[in-house]
Write an enzyme that holds these catalytic residues in place. Structure first.
Site, short mmCIF file in Angstrom:
data_model
loop_
_atom_site.label_atom_id
_atom_site.label_comp_id
_atom_site.label_asym_id
_atom_site.label_seq_id
_atom_site.Cartn_x
_atom_site.Cartn_y
_atom_site.Cartn_z
N THR A 85 0.87 -1.18 0.00
CA THR A 85 0.00 0.00 0.00
C THR A 85 0.91 1.22 0.00
O THR A 85 1.15 1.83 1.05
CB THR A 85 -0.93 0.03 1.23
OG1 THR A 85 -0.17 -0.32 2.39
CG2 THR A 85 -2.08 -0.92 1.09
N THR A 120 -0.80 -2.91 5.40
CA THR A 120 -1.05 -1.71 6.20
C THR A 120 -2.00 -0.80 5.42
O THR A 120 -1.74 -0.48 4.26
CB THR A 120 0.28 -0.98 6.47
OG1 THR A 120 1.17 -1.91 7.06
CG2 THR A 120 0.07 0.20 7.41
N ARG A 153 3.71 -7.04 11.66
CA ARG A 153 4.42 -6.09 12.54
C ARG A 153 5.89 -6.47 12.67
O ARG A 153 6.54 -6.14 13.65
CB ARG A 153 3.76 -6.09 13.92
CG ARG A 153 2.31 -5.60 13.83
CD ARG A 153 1.48 -6.24 14.89
NE ARG A 153 1.33 -5.41 16.06
CZ ARG A 153 1.02 -5.87 17.26
NH1 ARG A 153 0.85 -7.16 17.45
NH2 ARG A 153 0.87 -5.05 18.28
N VAL A 154 6.37 -7.18 11.66
CA VAL A 154 7.73 -7.73 11.76
C VAL A 154 8.79 -6.72 11.33
O VAL A 154 8.55 -5.88 10.48
CB VAL A 154 7.85 -9.01 10.90
CG1 VAL A 154 7.07 -10.13 11.55
CG2 VAL A 154 7.35 -8.78 9.48
N LYS A 205 -2.15 -0.89 14.08
CA LYS A 205 -0.95 -0.92 13.23
C LYS A 205 -0.46 0.49 12.92
O LYS A 205 0.73 0.81 13.03
CB LYS A 205 -1.30 -1.65 11.92
CG LYS A 205 -0.28 -1.52 10.83
CD LYS A 205 0.98 -2.27 11.18
CE LYS A 205 2.12 -1.90 10.25
NZ LYS A 205 3.30 -2.69 10.46
N ASN A 209 3.33 2.59 14.32
CA ASN A 209 4.35 3.25 13.49
C ASN A 209 4.30 4.77 13.64
O ASN A 209 5.34 5.44 13.58
CB ASN A 209 4.20 2.82 12.03
CG ASN A 209 4.81 1.44 11.79
OD1 ASN A 209 5.38 0.85 12.70
ND2 ASN A 209 4.70 0.95 10.58
N ARG A 212 6.10 5.85 16.80
CA ARG A 212 7.55 5.85 16.62
C ARG A 212 7.99 7.07 15.81
O ARG A 212 8.99 7.71 16.12
CB ARG A 212 7.96 4.55 15.92
CG ARG A 212 9.41 4.16 16.12
CD ARG A 212 9.62 2.69 15.80
NE ARG A 212 11.02 2.38 15.61
CZ ARG A 212 11.91 2.19 16.58
NH1 ARG A 212 11.51 2.24 17.83
NH2 ARG A 212 13.17 1.92 16.32
N HIS A 243 15.28 9.22 33.46
CA HIS A 243 13.99 9.36 34.14
C HIS A 243 13.16 8.10 33.85
O HIS A 243 13.10 7.66 32.70
CB HIS A 243 13.28 10.62 33.60
CG HIS A 243 12.02 10.95 34.33
ND1 HIS A 243 10.90 10.16 34.26
CD2 HIS A 243 11.71 11.98 35.14
CE1 HIS A 243 9.95 10.69 35.01
NE2 HIS A 243 10.41 11.79 35.56
N GLY A 256 13.33 6.92 7.25
CA GLY A 256 13.14 6.32 5.92
C GLY A 256 12.44 4.98 6.00
O GLY A 256 11.82 4.63 7.00
N CYS A 259 7.73 1.97 5.77
CA CYS A 259 6.67 1.80 6.79
C CYS A 259 6.46 3.09 7.57
O CYS A 259 5.45 3.76 7.42
CB CYS A 259 7.07 0.68 7.75
SG CYS A 259 7.40 -0.86 6.88
N1 SAJ Z 1 15.11 5.89 13.26
C1 SAJ Z 1 15.59 7.06 13.86
N2 SAJ Z 1 15.76 7.08 15.21
C2 SAJ Z 1 15.46 6.00 15.99
C3 SAJ Z 1 14.96 4.83 15.40
C4 SAJ Z 1 14.79 4.80 14.02
O1 SAJ Z 1 15.88 8.06 13.18
O2 SAJ Z 1 15.67 6.10 17.21
C5 SAJ Z 1 14.90 5.85 11.80
C6 SAJ Z 1 15.68 4.73 11.12
O3 SAJ Z 1 17.01 5.11 10.85
C7 SAJ Z 1 14.86 4.53 9.87
C8 SAJ Z 1 13.43 4.79 10.34
O4 SAJ Z 1 13.56 5.52 11.54
O5 SAJ Z 1 15.20 5.46 8.86
C9 SAJ Z 1 12.57 3.55 10.56
O6 SAJ Z 1 13.32 2.50 11.15
P1 SAJ Z 1 12.75 1.56 12.33
O7 SAJ Z 1 13.79 0.58 12.69
O8 SAJ Z 1 12.20 2.40 13.41
O9 SAJ Z 1 11.48 0.84 11.68
P2 SAJ Z 1 11.18 -0.07 10.33
O10 SAJ Z 1 10.57 0.88 9.33
O11 SAJ Z 1 12.33 -0.88 9.91
O12 SAJ Z 1 10.06 -1.08 10.91
C10 SAJ Z 1 8.89 -0.58 11.52
C11 SAJ Z 1 8.66 -1.35 12.84
N3 SAJ Z 1 7.63 -0.66 13.63
C12 SAJ Z 1 7.83 -0.33 14.93
O13 SAJ Z 1 8.85 -0.55 15.51
C13 SAJ Z 1 6.66 0.33 15.63
C14 SAJ Z 1 8.24 -2.79 12.53
O14 SAJ Z 1 7.88 -3.49 13.72
C15 SAJ Z 1 7.03 -2.79 11.56
O15 SAJ Z 1 6.62 -4.12 11.23
C16 SAJ Z 1 7.46 -2.10 10.29
O16 SAJ Z 1 7.79 -0.73 10.62
C17 SAJ Z 1 6.33 -2.15 9.28
O17 SAJ Z 1 6.40 -2.99 8.36
O18 SAJ Z 1 5.33 -1.44 9.44
#
Ligand code: SAJ
Length: 427
Positions: A85, A120, A153-154, A205, A209, A212, A243, A256, A259
């Protein structure tokens, strides 16, 4: 409910691992993809995506005869839709793959079958888009067949393990649909299975995301404030996180992947008048590359024409090869567009060819004539670099670290001037 045959629509990062995991449990799985190249390559035993352990699992499933690959669905006890999607340029969800998958299975769905949407999707997709398509033949969702939404959610890099161990949310259009979904995923899921309604599961879902994304946005905004006030954001976050009720994520060059940088827009699109914090967070994260470029201009001067910059890392996050929506690619492209002589190196895709990004296939080529080394991704190959070795491979004596992975003291001792994103002074 018993399942002997499952039809999985979409054989990408989620559909293929899901199809082959079911097949490894002795279920007959028909894997369907609309892309003839994907079908042909899988039929010839070639796995088109990289994910640890997937090649072996798919090979075993194909060899056992439990997984067959086709371009059209067939009758089955359950149908799983796991198609992409993406979004359009205006950030609106592109639901064409979901619609066409639902249309493709509609003629095959029989009394008592189960249909699951995993992609999603914006809230109300299961009830508002998928159900009406499947009901065109006269059957009613929840009465004649079961219909559920169950999001994947992997985490990329750990898909096969998380598929089995993570908690699984199953939202039904009614309770008996959710129960049918539970019977299906119980075949391999070891984590807790939570039953709810379809729209709640869609929201869950998107909320995960989005949460985060908003958390990273505030970290990125803190990095800008820290820069303005001349302090070190990494140190400030470390202390704030002591804290017991604070957990700020890491700032960086931006967010990036396909997701977290996409999904929050589905909520903005669905309720633009309400989702203002979510929209702003997306804008903060999308504009973060500009702050990295600004930092480089502070170090090298505003005019970047002819400046020789070694860009280390292009992937969207550490230790993956995925370049989709990567802020590192964005930064490299902008530096090149400003006239800098960029040599970008991505260790997990050394042969990457990206429009507007001059890339090289080794670290030494990136470093050999640089004047500034810019670290954009915390890959293990970069974290393990020894300052005393790097200094021998490059004339550069300027290091800009956008992800806080390079040991500043060691690089300073080796003769570098060191700058870090979110630190309002030279280190
Ligand atoms: N990033 C930061 N700071 C951080 C953590 C990550 O700048 O502290 C950036 C990363 O460098 C990256 C982006 O965020 O560019 C996303 O990376 P990520 O590791 O946070 O997530 P994804 O996109 O690899 O996977 C997420 C996961 N969702 C959550 O943790 C809530 C995964 O569990 C989901 O299954 C996936 O999205 C999805 O398919 O939706």
């Amino acid at each position: 409910m018993e399942f002997n045959t499952i039809c999985v629509m979409g054989l990408g990062y989620i559909g293929l691992p899901t199809a082959s995991t079911f097949a490894s449990r002795g279920i007959k799985v028909i894997g369907v993809d609309a892309n003839p190249r994907v079908v042909e390559s899988l039929q010839n035993g070639h796995v088109h995506i990289y994910e640890p352990g997937l090649r072996e699992l798919v090979s075993e499933s194909l060899a056992s005869g439990n997984l067959i690959i086709r371009n059209q669905p067939k009758p089955a006890d359950a149908f799983i839709i796991a198609v992409p999607t993406p979004f359009y340029d205006d950030k609106k969800a592109d639901m064409r793959f979901v619609r066409s998958a639902a249309e493709a299975i509609a003629p095959f769905v029989r009394q008592g079958n189960l249909v699951v949407l995993e992609s999603t999707s914006p809230p109300m997709t299961t009830c508002g888009i998928v159900a009406p398509i499947l009901e065109r033949g006269g059957m009613k969702a929840g009465e004649d067949f079961y219909l559920t939404y169950s999001p994947e959610r992997v985490l990329p890099g750990q898909i096969l393990r998380e598929l089995i161990e993570n908690a699984r949310v199953i939202g039904g259009v009614n309770h008996s649909s959710a129960e049918a979904g539970r019977d299906l995923y119980r075949i391999f899921v070891k984590g807790e299975i939570i039953l709810t309604d379809a729209t709640t599961a869609e929201m869950v879902k998107l909320m995960e995301n989005t949460y985060r994304d908003v958390n990273i946005a505030i970290a990125n905004e803190f990095s800008r404030l820290a820069d303005r006030f001349g302090i070190d954001v990494w140190e400030a976050i470390r202390i704030a996180n002591l804290h017991p009720r604070v957990k700020i994520l890491n700032p960086g060059p931006g967010v990036g992947g396909h997701c977290i940088s996409v999904d929050p827009w589905f909520l903005v699109e669905a309720a633009p008048d309400i989702a203002t914090l979510i929209r702003t967070s997306r804008q903060v994260n999308d504009s973060q590359p500009e702050f990295v470029i600004r930092l480089i201009q502070q170090v090298l001067g505003k005019d970047l024409h002819g400046k020789r910059i070694a860009v280390l890392g292009l992937a969207f996050k550490p230790d993956v090869d995925d370049l989709r929506e990567s802020p590192a690619v964005d930064i490299a492209r902008h530096l090149a567009a400003k006239g800098a002589q960029v040599k970008a190196f991505e260790p997990n895709k050394p042969d990457a060819e990206i429009e507007g990004v001059p890339a090289v296939d080794s670290l030494s080529k990136a470093l050999e004539d640089a004047e500034l080394v810019l670290v954009l991704v915390g890959h293990k190959e970069f974290r393990s670099l020894e300052a005393t070795q790097v200094v021998k491979q490059t004339p550069a004596r300027l290091l800009v670290d956008a992800v806080n992975v390079m040991p500043a003291e060691a690089f300073k001792q080796a003769g570098f001037r060191v700058f870090r994103l979110g630190v309002g002074h030279e280190l």
